[in-house]
Write a protein that holds these residues in place. Sequence first.
Motif, PDB file in Angstrom:
ATOM      1  N   ARG B  21      52.330  21.420  24.653  1.00  0.00           N
ATOM      2  CA  ARG B  21      53.005  22.158  25.739  1.00  0.00           C
ATOM      3  C   ARG B  21      52.008  22.444  26.848  1.00  0.00           C
ATOM      4  N   ASP B  22      52.550  22.901  27.963  1.00  0.00           N
ATOM      5  CA  ASP B  22      51.686  23.276  29.082  1.00  0.00           C
ATOM      6  C   ASP B  22      50.991  24.600  28.774  1.00  0.00           C
ATOM      7  N   GLU B  23      49.790  24.717  29.276  1.00  0.00           N
ATOM      8  CA  GLU B  23      49.074  25.986  29.145  1.00  0.00           C
ATOM      9  C   GLU B  23      49.841  27.055  29.929  1.00  0.00           C
ATOM     10  N   THR B  24      50.006  28.204  29.328  1.00  0.00           N
ATOM     11  CA  THR B  24      50.723  29.278  30.025  1.00  0.00           C
ATOM     12  C   THR B  24      49.801  29.926  31.061  1.00  0.00           C
ATOM     13  N   ALA B  25      50.409  30.661  31.952  1.00  0.00           N
ATOM     14  CA  ALA B  25      49.624  31.343  32.989  1.00  0.00           C
ATOM     15  C   ALA B  25      48.647  32.331  32.363  1.00  0.00           C
ATOM     16  N   ALA B  26      49.103  32.992  31.310  1.00  0.00           N
ATOM     17  CA  ALA B  26      48.242  33.982  30.645  1.00  0.00           C
ATOM     18  C   ALA B  26      47.044  33.291  29.989  1.00  0.00           C
ATOM     19  N   GLU B  27      47.307  32.157  29.365  1.00  0.00           N
ATOM     20  CA  GLU B  27      46.212  31.407  28.725  1.00  0.00           C
ATOM     21  C   GLU B  27      45.212  30.915  29.765  1.00  0.00           C
ATOM     22  N   LYS B  28      45.746  30.435  30.876  1.00  0.00           N
ATOM     23  CA  LYS B  28      44.880  29.931  31.962  1.00  0.00           C
ATOM     24  C   LYS B  28      44.006  31.073  32.494  1.00  0.00           C
ATOM     25  N   LYS B  29      44.647  32.213  32.679  1.00  0.00           N
ATOM     26  CA  LYS B  29      43.928  33.374  33.203  1.00  0.00           C
ATOM     27  C   LYS B  29      42.816  33.792  32.236  1.00  0.00           C
ATOM     28  N   TYR B  30      43.144  33.802  30.945  1.00  0.00           N
ATOM     29  CA  TYR B  30      42.181  34.194  29.916  1.00  0.00           C
ATOM     30  C   TYR B  30      41.015  33.208  29.885  1.00  0.00           C
ATOM     31  N   ARG B  31      41.360  31.904  29.884  1.00  0.00           N
ATOM     32  CA  ARG B  31      40.323  30.863  29.834  1.00  0.00           C
ATOM     33  C   ARG B  31      39.399  30.976  31.041  1.00  0.00           C
ATOM     34  N   GLU B  32      39.976  31.155  32.226  1.00  0.00           N
ATOM     35  CA  GLU B  32      39.169  31.231  33.439  1.00  0.00           C
ATOM     36  C   GLU B  32      38.327  32.499  33.473  1.00  0.00           C
ATOM     37  N   ALA B  33      38.895  33.576  32.970  1.00  0.00           N
ATOM     38  CA  ALA B  33      38.133  34.834  32.937  1.00  0.00           C
ATOM     39  C   ALA B  33      36.936  34.705  32.006  1.00  0.00           C
ATOM     40  N   LYS B  34      37.155  34.076  30.845  1.00  0.00           N
ATOM     41  CA  LYS B  34      36.059  33.883  29.895  1.00  0.00           C
ATOM     42  C   LYS B  34      35.000  32.953  30.477  1.00  0.00           C
ATOM     43  N   ALA B  35      35.461  31.893  31.177  1.00  0.00           N
ATOM     44  CA  ALA B  35      34.512  30.958  31.786  1.00  0.00           C
ATOM     45  C   ALA B  35      33.668  31.670  32.834  1.00  0.00           C
ATOM     46  N   LYS B  36      34.324  32.551  33.611  1.00  0.00           N
ATOM     47  CA  LYS B  36      33.621  33.311  34.641  1.00  0.00           C
ATOM     48  C   LYS B  36      32.597  34.254  33.986  1.00  0.00           C
ATOM     49  N   GLU B  37      33.018  34.848  32.870  1.00  0.00           N
ATOM     50  CA  GLU B  37      32.143  35.767  32.129  1.00  0.00           C
ATOM     51  C   GLU B  37      30.895  35.028  31.632  1.00  0.00           C
ATOM     52  N   VAL B  38      31.120  33.836  31.075  1.00  0.00           N
ATOM     53  CA  VAL B  38      30.001  33.042  30.561  1.00  0.00           C
ATOM     54  C   VAL B  38      29.079  32.650  31.709  1.00  0.00           C
ATOM     55  N   ALA B  39      29.678  32.197  32.820  1.00  0.00           N
ATOM     56  CA  ALA B  39      28.873  31.762  33.965  1.00  0.00           C
ATOM     57  C   ALA B  39      28.018  32.919  34.485  1.00  0.00           C
ATOM     58  N   ALA B  40      28.624  34.101  34.543  1.00  0.00           N
ATOM     59  CA  ALA B  40      27.882  35.276  35.028  1.00  0.00           C
ATOM     60  C   ALA B  40      26.742  35.625  34.083  1.00  0.00           C
ATOM     61  N   GLU B  41      27.021  35.554  32.779  1.00  0.00           N
ATOM     62  CA  GLU B  41      25.977  35.864  31.791  1.00  0.00           C
ATOM     63  C   GLU B  41      24.822  34.872  31.893  1.00  0.00           C
ATOM     64  N   LEU B  42      25.171  33.600  32.013  1.00  0.00           N
ATOM     65  CA  LEU B  42      24.126  32.579  32.083  1.00  0.00           C
ATOM     66  C   LEU B  42      23.326  32.694  33.379  1.00  0.00           C
ATOM     67  N   ALA B  43      24.023  33.002  34.465  1.00  0.00           N
ATOM     68  CA  ALA B  43      23.337  33.158  35.754  1.00  0.00           C
ATOM     69  C   ALA B  43      22.372  34.340  35.686  1.00  0.00           C
ATOM     70  N   GLN B  44      22.839  35.410  35.055  1.00  0.00           N
ATOM     71  CA  GLN B  44      21.993  36.590  34.915  1.00  0.00           C
ATOM     72  C   GLN B  44      20.760  36.276  34.070  1.00  0.00           C
ATOM     73  N   ALA B  45      20.987  35.519  33.000  1.00  0.00           N
ATOM     74  CA  ALA B  45      19.870  35.144  32.119  1.00  0.00           C
ATOM     75  C   ALA B  45      18.884  34.257  32.868  1.00  0.00           C
ATOM     76  N   GLU B  46      19.411  33.348  33.694  1.00  0.00           N
ATOM     77  CA  GLU B  46      18.536  32.450  34.468  1.00  0.00           C
ATOM     78  C   GLU B  46      17.736  33.239  35.487  1.00  0.00           C
TER      79      GLU B  46
END
Lengths: 264, 71
Positions: B21-46
């Motif tokens: 099935r298609d990814e739901t809007a909620a799933e997309k939002k969650y995935r993108e939020a987590k990706a943003k969280e990871v990117a921020a953590e990695l940027a901070q670590a760098e």
Amino acid sequence: MATTTNYSWTTPDDTALVKDGAAAIRSLGTAIDSTVFTNAGNAVAKSVVDAKGDLIVGTADNTVARLASSGVNGEVLQVDTSTATGLKYGAVAAGANWSLLNTGGTALTGAATITVSGISGKDKIMILVSDGKASAQSEIDFRFNGDTGNNYSGMGFIARGSGSFNANNFTRYNNSNISVINFARQSNSSSDVVAGGITITGCNASGLKAIQVAGAAQNFNSMDSTITYIGQGIYTGTSTISSVSILSSVGNFTAGTIFVYTSA
Amino acid sequence: MMKIIERTFNAETGETIDIERDETAAEKKYREAKAKEVAAELAQAETKAAERQAILNRLGLTADEAKLLLG
């Protein structure tokens, strides 16, 4: 005067002239009578027991009684102060008797959401994840009954990836009313694994379901995305739990096994 | 739209069902939020790592020497 070995009854010496045989015999007989009477009074009569498995137990000072066997295989003797003997036979209280629901486990491959359904009538569920792999940086979570509502809360601590010990890498999390139970986050490499376990109790009732989580993710290298969640939480869904799902937020699972154990 | 495959194993019947099935809007939002969280953590670590390295460079120390000094 000679005496017998065990009870020291008086007997004539070998060299003694028996002047009064009747008195000597009477004296010995009286001593025997007295000793036997005393010993018999102190002995436990075998007539107390009547059948196979009977036990002789004390009921008070210097008082014994018969405790009959329950005759039920596997039962054990238990203290029960309400009975005449203070003892009773009974079954051993059953502990959590876990059984594997999905024989051999369910492979974590080819899907981003993997559900094990067919759970019924069980109060406790324990899920073990072995060698799970998903895409890099994928968040691995759990859901119950396919419920996507904000009915999950979790709190505990997070251990983050680090090349060396740093207190900052251990932080708390407190996620109230979200749509998943957090478990772990895949590292920067899809070759690394996530593993761990989660237990849920109260699954067969309408009330709160209590959750304990101990996730784990391989690779704690510096600047890695790895996260493990160690905590507890609740699920507020009112339906009894009939299915559990593990979710990968990025891409399909590519390896691993999920084992679902249940207990009454 | 990202596709999500859901696989359900029914332990009672032994049946496995896959649904795509298609990814739901909620799933997309969650995935993108987590990706943003990871990117921020990695940027901070760098950023932290770069700042640490800059200090070491100014002091003329290697990371191992700094560890020995602070240990």
